[in-house]
Design a protein around this motif. Sequence first.
Motif, PDB file in Angstrom:
ATOM      1  N   PHE A 143       1.207  -0.929  -0.037  1.00  0.00           N
ATOM      2  CA  PHE A 143       0.175  -0.235   0.049  1.00  0.00           C
ATOM      3  C   PHE A 143       0.845   1.679   0.195  1.00  0.00           C
ATOM      4  N   VAL A 144       1.879   1.158   0.150  1.00  0.00           N
ATOM      5  CA  VAL A 144       2.653   1.857  -0.075  1.00  0.00           C
ATOM      6  C   VAL A 144       3.020   2.836  -1.535  1.00  0.00           C
ATOM      7  N   ARG A 145       3.056   3.775  -1.762  1.00  0.00           N
ATOM      8  CA  ARG A 145       3.125   4.315  -3.399  1.00  0.00           C
ATOM      9  C   ARG A 145       4.122   4.743  -3.642  1.00  0.00           C
ATOM     10  N   ALA A 146       4.257   5.489  -2.987  1.00  0.00           N
ATOM     11  CA  ALA A 146       6.473   6.465  -3.618  1.00  0.00           C
ATOM     12  C   ALA A 146       7.011   6.404  -2.147  1.00  0.00           C
ATOM     13  N   GLY A 147       8.499   7.430  -2.484  1.00  0.00           N
ATOM     14  CA  GLY A 147       9.506   6.392  -1.472  1.00  0.00           C
ATOM     15  C   GLY A 147       9.365   6.870  -0.190  1.00  0.00           C
ATOM     16  N   GLN A 148       9.167   6.250   0.888  1.00  0.00           N
ATOM     17  CA  GLN A 148       9.163   6.635   2.557  1.00  0.00           C
ATOM     18  C   GLN A 148      10.665   6.433   3.275  1.00  0.00           C
ATOM     19  N   LEU A 149      10.783   7.416   3.859  1.00  0.00           N
ATOM     20  CA  LEU A 149      11.776   6.912   4.688  1.00  0.00           C
ATOM     21  C   LEU A 149      11.599   7.362   6.824  1.00  0.00           C
ATOM     22  N   PHE A 150      11.852   6.376   6.876  1.00  0.00           N
ATOM     23  CA  PHE A 150      11.831   6.729   8.421  1.00  0.00           C
ATOM     24  C   PHE A 150      12.700   6.455   9.182  1.00  0.00           C
ATOM     25  N   TYR A 151      12.791   6.547   9.986  1.00  0.00           N
ATOM     26  CA  TYR A 151      14.099   6.688  11.535  1.00  0.00           C
ATOM     27  C   TYR A 151      13.230   6.939  13.492  1.00  0.00           C
ATOM     28  N   PHE A 157       7.078  15.823   4.947  1.00  0.00           N
ATOM     29  CA  PHE A 157       7.863  15.467   6.358  1.00  0.00           C
ATOM     30  C   PHE A 157       6.404  15.166   7.780  1.00  0.00           C
ATOM     31  N   GLY A 158       6.991  14.420   8.290  1.00  0.00           N
ATOM     32  CA  GLY A 158       6.685  14.471   9.290  1.00  0.00           C
ATOM     33  C   GLY A 158       7.010  13.902  11.241  1.00  0.00           C
ATOM     34  N   LEU A 159       6.621  14.198  11.515  1.00  0.00           N
ATOM     35  CA  LEU A 159       7.235  13.721  13.267  1.00  0.00           C
ATOM     36  C   LEU A 159       6.315  13.307  14.196  1.00  0.00           C
ATOM     37  N   THR A 160       6.939  11.843  14.993  1.00  0.00           N
ATOM     38  CA  THR A 160       5.907  11.009  15.383  1.00  0.00           C
ATOM     39  C   THR A 160       6.229  10.897  17.452  1.00  0.00           C
ATOM     40  N   TYR A 161       5.605  11.407  18.463  1.00  0.00           N
ATOM     41  CA  TYR A 161       6.392  11.090  19.955  1.00  0.00           C
ATOM     42  C   TYR A 161       5.206  10.114  20.334  1.00  0.00           C
ATOM     43  N   THR A 167       8.910   3.330  31.869  1.00  0.00           N
ATOM     44  CA  THR A 167       8.311   3.796  30.178  1.00  0.00           C
ATOM     45  C   THR A 167       9.413   4.083  29.494  1.00  0.00           C
ATOM     46  N   ASN A 168       8.766   4.183  28.006  1.00  0.00           N
ATOM     47  CA  ASN A 168       8.991   3.606  26.960  1.00  0.00           C
ATOM     48  C   ASN A 168       9.032   4.890  26.163  1.00  0.00           C
ATOM     49  N   HIS A 169       9.955   5.116  25.328  1.00  0.00           N
ATOM     50  CA  HIS A 169       9.947   6.246  24.894  1.00  0.00           C
ATOM     51  C   HIS A 169       9.882   5.527  23.284  1.00  0.00           C
ATOM     52  N   VAL A 170       8.694   6.410  22.645  1.00  0.00           N
ATOM     53  CA  VAL A 170       9.581   6.002  21.071  1.00  0.00           C
ATOM     54  C   VAL A 170       9.513   7.679  20.134  1.00  0.00           C
ATOM     55  N   ALA A 171      10.207   8.056  19.415  1.00  0.00           N
ATOM     56  CA  ALA A 171      10.317   9.090  18.470  1.00  0.00           C
ATOM     57  C   ALA A 171      10.760   8.741  16.833  1.00  0.00           C
ATOM     58  N   GLN A 172       9.652   9.273  15.386  1.00  0.00           N
ATOM     59  CA  GLN A 172       9.679   8.673  14.601  1.00  0.00           C
ATOM     60  C   GLN A 172      10.001  10.266  13.534  1.00  0.00           C
ATOM     61  N   VAL A 173      10.914  10.183  12.923  1.00  0.00           N
ATOM     62  CA  VAL A 173      10.436  10.586  11.646  1.00  0.00           C
ATOM     63  C   VAL A 173      10.267  10.588  10.623  1.00  0.00           C
ATOM     64  N   ARG A 174       9.165  11.163   9.662  1.00  0.00           N
ATOM     65  CA  ARG A 174       9.087  10.566   8.246  1.00  0.00           C
ATOM     66  C   ARG A 174       9.384  11.067   7.105  1.00  0.00           C
ATOM     67  N   LEU A 175      10.459  11.078   5.985  1.00  0.00           N
ATOM     68  CA  LEU A 175      10.420  11.947   4.928  1.00  0.00           C
ATOM     69  C   LEU A 175      10.349  10.939   4.162  1.00  0.00           C
TER      70      LEU A 175
END
Length: 825
Positions: free
Chosen positions: A55-63, A247-251, A260-268
């Motif tokens: 279901f991915v339609r184009a290039g994605q990079l997640f960190y 660009f997207g940012l998730t916490y 407690t677990n912390h997750v930071a996600q960056v999308r390009l």
Amino acid sequence: MRLLALLLLPSLALAQTSSIVQAPLPSRGLTLPPTGAALVDEATALSLNPAGLGFVRAGQLFYLHERNLEQDSTADGVFLGAKLLGLGLGASMEWMRPRHGPDYRRTSLGLSLGAPTLQLGASWHAFGSDDEDVDSLDTFDVGLTARPARYLSLAAVAKNLNAPEEGAFKIERAYDFGLGLRPLGERFTLGVDWLFSEGAFRQGQATYTLQAEVIPGLRLGGGVSHGFVDAVPLALQLAVTVDTGHFGLTYAAGGGENGTNHVAQVRLSTENYRSLRPPGGVVTMLDLNDVLAGGGSPLLSLLGVSEADPFLRLSRWLDLAAKDERLSGVVLKMEGLPGVDWGKAEELRQAVLRLRASGKRVMAVLLSVDDLGYFVASAAERVYALPESSLHVNGLAATLQTYGGTMQKLGVTWDVARVGKYKTAPEQLTLTEPSEASREVVNAYLDNEVAWYERAVTQARNVPVEKLRELQAAGLPTPQLALKLGFLDGLILPSELDGKVRELVPGGRFSATYAPRDEREGRWGTRRRVAVVPVLGTIAGGKSREDPLGFSRIAGAETVVRALEAAKSDPSVVAIVLRVDSGGGEVLASYLMYQAVLDAAKVKPVIASMGDAAASGGYYAAMGATEVLALPTTITGSIGVFYFKPALEGLLGEKLGVSQETLSRSPMADVFGIWKAWTPEQQAAVQQWVDTSYDMFITEVAKVRKKDKAEVDAVARGRVWSGNDALARGLVDRLGGLQEAVESARRHAGVPASEELDLVLMGEARGFFSSLGGEPGVQAALALLPAPAEPFPSALRELARQAGVDLEMLRPGMKAMMPFTLTVR
């Protein structure tokens, strides 16, 4: 201490967890923000359900970066996703640094294939570590995701299929069954997963996920997981995501018994996500000249690679733009309308009015326009020109040209067989001046055109018609005069345009790259569709085609019949719109299209939408539709047929000295020869042929229009009508353009107004040397008429068209064509 015990058990973490026996090595990788096996459809699907890569339609990079302060463990990961040749591809690398147990790296590759509603994926995960046993491990996953409807998604994943075991480490096979629900549309998503190890179904873990888009660009997520045995603890996770287009940012933060677990996600991404809206919305410029010119490569067109018809593409753009919440304003750049006559101009004008009715602000900037261009521009809320803009607003005129005198000088005579005094096409080459019948028809059409034009423009600008006539009487009015008479809202310099846009849409953000529906939808299932089947250009046998320079366009019976058959049999197509913009052509090809329309209409609604012209053979093709729509200025009717040929003995024999002798065994053997004129017997035979064809034509019109044959004959005999006049005489059902035809198709198909439909173009023209391929049905095979050769160079065809002569008339065969090439400017 097992690393499994370190999990915070957020919804996705549990869905990814595998039981680890004898040693502290997980196979799940990083914790992801709340999602589920049936919900995930980004590059991170590689970690959870590889089918989601489809279901991915184009290039994605997640960190992603994960940290647990209490347990002093961290992890980082990079995920890549893309679509290539219809396959969803993914790759990732994750670095896990647990407090207890060896550090390790997990490298993953995956792919997915399938249809828009069903994807099958597989992934491979390889572990690397200083620990030799861990370094020797790898696992395989397979997943399936089905999204049969907008509100439902189902998933099944088998993880660690090979159940590897190295030294003290063993990773057990596990299974994940996921369910996704969207009871209220795309803004709210619910997910449920059940994860269990092989042989331990009852000891599995249940996870529940809620995802919500609060406003465009701001998403919240939450997850809770638990088991039904004491060994599986309760865990919670909450997340917030802020998106801009690329660009997207998730916490995300969550907790269980291990802290407690912390997750930071960056999308390009190259794909454009729904993003936070600027306060004033988006303003864009629409260059109508550029859009309608197409801009395709002549070489690619020659090889058969072409885009959709520019006008149909523009119509779809305007329809989607009117519904786009992001768009606040449109600047129309007016500098020519290639390929547009009065019918399509009316459609453009109505589309501009729909933009305004939807709340968009519309401003037109005139660089160079004639009456046709100003007719469209007058629908805008504000109309501006530059001080040196060219305004060719000087009234409407139609030109009739005859070449009978030229033929006399050349010594060429013409044999003609026709029905009705209004089927005057041959008169262009046989008479020295237009006949009274031609003048009558053209004057009636021109009167209708002028009345429609004057009423639309004066009402839009709120000026008396005398002002418009004063403007036109100037010949080449200056922008200053147009402003004085009320046809402009101001004169501006290029440097002042930004300021005018800010006045029009305070706070609006200009975007030169805006496109409607260019955002990632994340929609499940597929939309039902309306198929648009074009009949554009001269009707002939063979395939639809166009020359690379755009001088000639052929509507081929084979292509149209195949497209109608395909649309009729496609279960996703609920209705068909037959888009006709043709002055006619070959009788047999037109008849085959008509029969295909009748057959399709027995299965699904077929709505005929007439553009600039749907005359003669074009009307023949359209009249069998469930409903026939014309525009007020559409050239329609011209019900009739003719056959004519030259006699070249005077030119070639008497003037050029060519000698020809024909030896025949039948009085009719040379009836189609181009040397001698017909004998009285030959003239009578051909006229009988034409009469029979005409009789069949009006018989079919009477049948589908539910009229008496004599009544049809009275409005036929080659007479051309405007859309308004055709409606008054029952030749069409109502007035409307392409958009109204699509809405009519929806109604006839019983599709609710709230349901979104997709438009799909089926049967578009290709280059002259292209091939559609595939096996046609019986009717399409019948339509495999030999495609006519191209005896006239493209430049000559264009020159003749500009002179008012359609060279297609000179091809052999019975013709159902307009009696003249009518251009009103």
